[in-house]
Design an enzyme around this catalytic site. Structure first.
Site, short mmCIF file in Angstrom:
data_model
loop_
_atom_site.label_atom_id
_atom_site.label_comp_id
_atom_site.label_asym_id
_atom_site.label_seq_id
_atom_site.Cartn_x
_atom_site.Cartn_y
_atom_site.Cartn_z
N CYS A 132 0.98 -1.14 -0.01
CA CYS A 132 -0.15 0.06 -0.19
C CYS A 132 0.79 1.21 0.01
CB CYS A 132 -1.01 -0.18 1.34
SG CYS A 132 -1.82 1.56 1.32
N HIS A 223 -5.26 -2.53 -10.45
CA HIS A 223 -6.15 -1.21 -10.18
C HIS A 223 -6.89 -1.31 -11.73
CE1 HIS A 223 -4.44 0.47 -6.63
NE2 HIS A 223 -3.52 -0.05 -7.12
N GLU A 272 -11.42 -0.57 -2.66
CA GLU A 272 -10.20 -1.25 -2.54
C GLU A 272 -10.77 -2.66 -2.08
OE1 GLU A 272 -6.67 -0.28 -0.27
OE2 GLU A 272 -7.66 1.65 0.20
N CYS A 281 -5.79 5.96 -1.13
CA CYS A 281 -5.10 4.79 -1.84
C CYS A 281 -4.04 5.11 -2.55
CB CYS A 281 -6.09 3.82 -2.53
SG CYS A 281 -4.99 2.50 -3.26
N GLY A 284 -3.68 3.41 -5.68
CA GLY A 284 -4.61 3.63 -6.58
C GLY A 284 -4.59 5.14 -7.25
#
Length: 340
Positions: A132, A223, A272, A281, A284
């Site tokens: 992350c 993604h 998510e 995110c 993201g």
């Protein structure tokens, strides 16, 4: 605006924090609200003494284990100390917003054999994720502020490869962290996406009689980016869940909904995988900028406006690497009672 001593109560999963009257208090992370107990009130509940640092000492998570929450809503645990063996189950319990602390998941900071530190990340449903971006920034703040390192440039081992962190230190604490997120992956088989196409750029995907043009990017995790005008018109929770579990994505996918405000400013909401909608995110945001550039909608450097705050993202044209910069803030620290 600080907690003295009060009482924490879980009553049927209500998620309220009850405090004795006549003390200063604030709403705490993981609580849906605040109430006061007066002598005339009578109800049945289990009561737990609350320490000034919010949570109790645990027989399995040593005293001093720190918990940090950032806008991305993850709990950060000191993996240099003893933790329960089943981290997946621990994440499910701690992430529960009624019977736990309440979070999008947990991030464990651990020693590494070939980097400065190693991270493991578990979603709220207990599944382990590759990495992350926002978590890596918070790890940078954690390890420096807690004296685990004096370096301002760090390497971090993740399941998505080694990440490089640059810490901006002011008055002895980390204020902002920049992360080299590496090269975006556009190859459909490597993301992965079940398709014969080599890349997925503005690909029409039909969801319940609606067609969304999707662009797929991996930043070490998958993604799917969708560009919308007036995204408030859409049920993003419903659409996000359907796309996450779509047969196109064998490992499921994160879903980003992006509205172009200008070539330098993008508004983003994120669904998510394994968690649902979150406030932010990092990977993201990086994937969203890459997708916007590929679709001719944005410049290579832009501000991403997320529900939890802003991130500065750059997709460098010379080396093809994506850089993310943002603030990291410690919200609270505590100790978890693993017997709950």
């Amino acid at each position: 605006n600080h907690i003295h001593s009060g009482y924490g109560v879980v009553l049927g999963g209500g998620g309220l924090m009850y405090l004795v009257p006549d003390i200063a208090y604030q709403n705490l992370p993981g609580c849906l609200g605040i109430a006061e107990i007066h002598p005339v009130n009578r109800c049945l509940f289990v009561i737990v003494r609350i320490l000034p640092v919010v949570l109790q000492e645990s027989p399995q998570v040593k005293p001093g284990t720190d918990v940090v929450r950032a806008g991305n809503d993850y709990i950060y645990l000191n993996g240099f100390e003893k933790l329960p063996a089943d981290l997946s189950a621990l994440s499910r319990r701690m992430s529960d917003r009624h019977f736990g602390i309440g979070a999008d998941g947990i991030v464990v900071i651990m020693p590494s054999d070939h980097c400065d530190f190693r991270m493991r990340m578990f979603n709220a449903d207990g599944t382990e994720a590759e990495m992350c971006g926002n978590a890596s920034r918070c790890i940078g703040k954690y390890v420096y502020d807690k004296g685990l390192t004096s370096k301002t440039q760090l390497t971090l081992e993740t399941l998505a490869g080694i990440k490089h962190l640059i810490l901006d230190v002011k008055n002895g604490t980390v204020n902002r962290v920049s992360v080299d997120m590496g090269n975006p992956i556009l190859s459909a088989p490597k993301i992965p996406v079940n398709t014969s196409l080599s890349e997925i750029i503005s690909y029409p995907l039909e969801i319940e009689n609606n067609t969304f043009n999707i662009t797929c990017v991996s930043m070490g995790n998958p993604h799917t980016v969708i560009f919308l005008n007036e995204m408030e018109r859409y049920d993003l929770h419903h659409i996000g869940a359907l796309i996450e579990h779509h047969e196109l994505f064998p490992k499921r996918t994160n879903v980003e909904f992006v509205e172009i405000l200008s070539p330098d400013h993008l508004k983003m909401r994120v669904w998510e995988r394994g968690t649902g909608e979150t406030l932010a995110c990092g990977t993201g945001a990086c994937a969203s900028l890459v997708a916007a550039v590929l679709n001719g909608k944005a410049n290579r450097k832009a501000v991403l406006h997320l529900l939890g705050g802003n991130l500065d993202i750059e997709w460098n044209e010379k080396n093809d690497r994506v850089y993310m910069t943002g603030e990291a803030v410690t919200v609270f620290e505590g100790e978890w009672n693993n017997n709950i």
